[in-house]
Design a protein around this motif. Sequence first.
Motif, short mmCIF file in Angstrom:
data_model
loop_
_atom_site.label_atom_id
_atom_site.label_comp_id
_atom_site.label_asym_id
_atom_site.label_seq_id
_atom_site.Cartn_x
_atom_site.Cartn_y
_atom_site.Cartn_z
N HIS A 28 85.07 139.90 86.08
CA HIS A 28 84.08 140.35 85.13
C HIS A 28 84.91 141.14 83.89
CE1 HIS A 28 81.61 139.25 88.69
NE2 HIS A 28 80.67 139.03 87.85
N ASP B 29 94.56 133.61 88.13
CA ASP B 29 93.69 134.10 89.06
C ASP B 29 93.56 133.16 90.28
OD1 ASP B 29 90.76 135.93 88.66
OD2 ASP B 29 90.98 134.63 90.49
N THR C 254 89.48 147.41 92.82
CA THR C 254 89.76 148.49 93.45
C THR C 254 88.98 149.02 94.40
OG1 THR C 254 89.27 149.45 91.54
CG2 THR C 254 91.75 149.12 91.83
N TYR D 128 103.72 139.92 92.51
CA TYR D 128 104.24 139.22 91.22
C TYR D 128 105.48 139.93 90.70
CZ TYR D 128 99.49 137.03 91.29
OH TYR D 128 98.50 136.48 91.72
N GLN E 28 78.93 145.91 82.04
CA GLN E 28 79.02 144.53 82.56
C GLN E 28 78.00 143.69 81.97
OE1 GLN E 28 79.99 144.14 86.80
NE2 GLN E 28 78.82 142.15 86.80
N LYS F 202 81.66 153.66 94.01
CA LYS F 202 83.12 153.48 94.75
C LYS F 202 84.02 154.46 93.64
CE LYS F 202 85.69 150.29 92.04
NZ LYS F 202 86.51 150.47 91.36
N1 LIG Z 1 82.74 144.71 86.44
C1 LIG Z 1 82.74 145.96 85.46
O1 LIG Z 1 81.78 146.03 84.53
C2 LIG Z 1 84.03 146.90 85.26
C3 LIG Z 1 84.13 147.86 84.16
C4 LIG Z 1 85.20 148.58 84.10
C5 LIG Z 1 86.29 148.50 84.84
N2 LIG Z 1 85.99 147.55 86.20
C6 LIG Z 1 87.01 147.52 87.13
O2 LIG Z 1 87.91 146.61 86.92
C7 LIG Z 1 88.46 146.18 88.05
C8 LIG Z 1 88.04 144.58 88.36
O3 LIG Z 1 86.90 144.69 88.38
P1 LIG Z 1 85.98 143.23 88.21
O4 LIG Z 1 84.45 143.63 88.23
O5 LIG Z 1 86.43 142.38 87.07
O6 LIG Z 1 86.24 142.50 89.51
P2 LIG Z 1 85.82 140.82 90.08
O7 LIG Z 1 86.08 140.78 91.37
O8 LIG Z 1 85.11 140.42 88.94
O9 LIG Z 1 87.48 140.27 89.54
C9 LIG Z 1 88.67 140.49 89.86
C10 LIG Z 1 89.48 139.08 89.91
O10 LIG Z 1 90.79 139.18 90.55
C11 LIG Z 1 91.00 138.07 91.03
N3 LIG Z 1 92.17 138.26 92.06
C12 LIG Z 1 92.07 139.06 93.01
N4 LIG Z 1 93.44 138.82 93.69
C13 LIG Z 1 94.24 138.37 92.84
C14 LIG Z 1 95.62 138.06 92.81
N5 LIG Z 1 96.16 138.54 93.78
N6 LIG Z 1 96.13 137.34 91.78
C15 LIG Z 1 95.42 137.10 90.78
N7 LIG Z 1 93.97 137.23 91.01
C16 LIG Z 1 93.31 137.94 91.62
C17 LIG Z 1 89.86 137.60 91.89
O11 LIG Z 1 89.74 136.24 92.25
C18 LIG Z 1 88.73 138.09 90.61
O12 LIG Z 1 88.62 137.00 89.81
C19 LIG Z 1 88.02 147.06 88.89
O13 LIG Z 1 89.12 148.24 89.60
C20 LIG Z 1 86.90 147.74 88.61
O14 LIG Z 1 86.36 148.97 89.12
C21 LIG Z 1 85.03 146.74 86.26
#
Ligand SMILES: NC(=O)c1ccc[n+]([C@@H]2O[C@H](COP(=O)([O-])OP(=O)(O)OC[C@H]3O[C@@H](n4cnc5c(N)ncnc54)[C@H](O)[C@@H]3O)[C@@H](O)[C@H]2O)c1
Length: 391
Positions: free
Chosen positions: A12, A32, A86, A106, A152, A258
């Motif tokens: 996201h 990913d 996280t 990595y 989001q 969280k």
């Molecule tokens: N969703 C939001 O609106 C938002 C806004 C600001 C910050 N955040 C922060 O951003 C971070 C990610 O959130 P998100 O909502 O995008 O999560 P998400 O689950 O949508 O995306 C995470 C992605 O990482 C991939 N992934 C996991 N392990 C991996 C690896 N080892 N190698 C490569 N890819 C891997 C997953 O397949 C997934 O596509 C979190 O820390 C969250 O708190 C989220």
Amino acid sequence: MKKVTIVGGCGHVGLPLGLALAKVAHDVTLLDINPKAVEMVNAGKVPFIEEGAEEIFPSVLNKNFRATTSPDSLKTSDVIIFVTGTPVDEHHNPKVHDVIKVMRSYADKINPKALIVLRSTVYPGVMDVLSDVLSETIPDIKVAFCPERIVQGKGIEEIFHLPQIISGNSPAAEKMAEELFSTIAPKIIRLAPKEAEVAKLMANAWRYLEFAISNQFYMMTESQGLDFYKIYDALREDYPRAKHFTRPGLAAGPCLFKDTMQLSAFHKSNFFLGQSAMLVNEGLPVFLADQLEAKMGDLKGKNIAILGMTFKANNDDIRESLAFKLRKVLEIKRAHVLASDPYLPAPEFTPLKEALEKADGVIVGVPHNEYLDLKITKPYVDCWGIWRKRK
Ligand SMILES: NC(=O)c1ccc[n+]([C@@H]2O[C@H](COP(=O)([O-])OP(=O)(O)OC[C@H]3O[C@@H](n4cnc5c(N)ncnc54)[C@H](O)[C@@H]3O)[C@@H](O)[C@H]2O)c1
């Protein structure tokens, strides 16, 4: 133009950022581990609702933008951005090791001259830990923490309009981070790494507390037989200081809860307001079920429709949605629950028409636009106030 790899790029946060960077001509690879999401992105499809994303695809896909499960691009990238999840654990402690583990996995594949950007929301101090971890294999590694503050679903638009906070483990890291983000953000704000980490957590905890005060007022007034929205509308009318007084509602999702708990852990679990906000927000589903029961009598054997199962309106994301807790509470009362949501598939979720026909009572889970004009003739509970009488 920079060569950028985003680790966790099909999520996201990663996908809107990748598209935004590609739009301004950077060469972007989304790395990913989710092959299904990679396949969708390479077919020009967004795996979730993200306004404006599909419009960018035709101009960048297979030119300067692609997704992959292979880490090959890490060796040749100028910038590597980490944006994997996280979470907190079942005891509400930050799972700091998750993000360290991903980065370690990595570490031997990355270009030693690349700037490493941490964009996940992290427990304060994690950027320094990651910097140390990477220094074991790459001395003088440049690491930056540049938090994402998008809402989001509207990430693409917001990336181009919000100031970008940046921080780094050296002036060289900060300079490289500024060079990259000033191509998409209108303004750069510099902080020290721990300040930037705390700033992001405070932003989310503040929002979580805003919901909590509204939810507490809702429960306080309604349990005393008062009409919350009559009071809410009156106090806000032509009163500028209450303009941003948010409406009550089921408040959780993948970040607010969280991140409030991460901030609490940072303050040795003495973040009393944050802990109290959790008690209030997590208690709302039980209150809503009790409210409906007070209107209808014993819910045992009755059909109860929940309208909206996602964690926010007009979105398809169910992560940490409290509507699922509401469903459990109703099931414990032995109701037959019709969980309905226009963004989620049948047969697991009941189509709206069927849910409304069969329901004996209704609770609004989240106020999708599709519900705003409904005329409900059965007993209902609507803490969002979408069906309240307006002047
Ligand atoms: N969703 C939001 O609106 C938002 C806004 C600001 C910050 N955040 C922060 O951003 C971070 C990610 O959130 P998100 O909502 O995008 O999560 P998400 O689950 O949508 O995306 C995470 C992605 O990482 C991939 N992934 C996991 N392990 C991996 C690896 N080892 N190698 C490569 N890819 C891997 C997953 O397949 C997934 O596509 C979190 O820390 C969250 O708190 C989220």
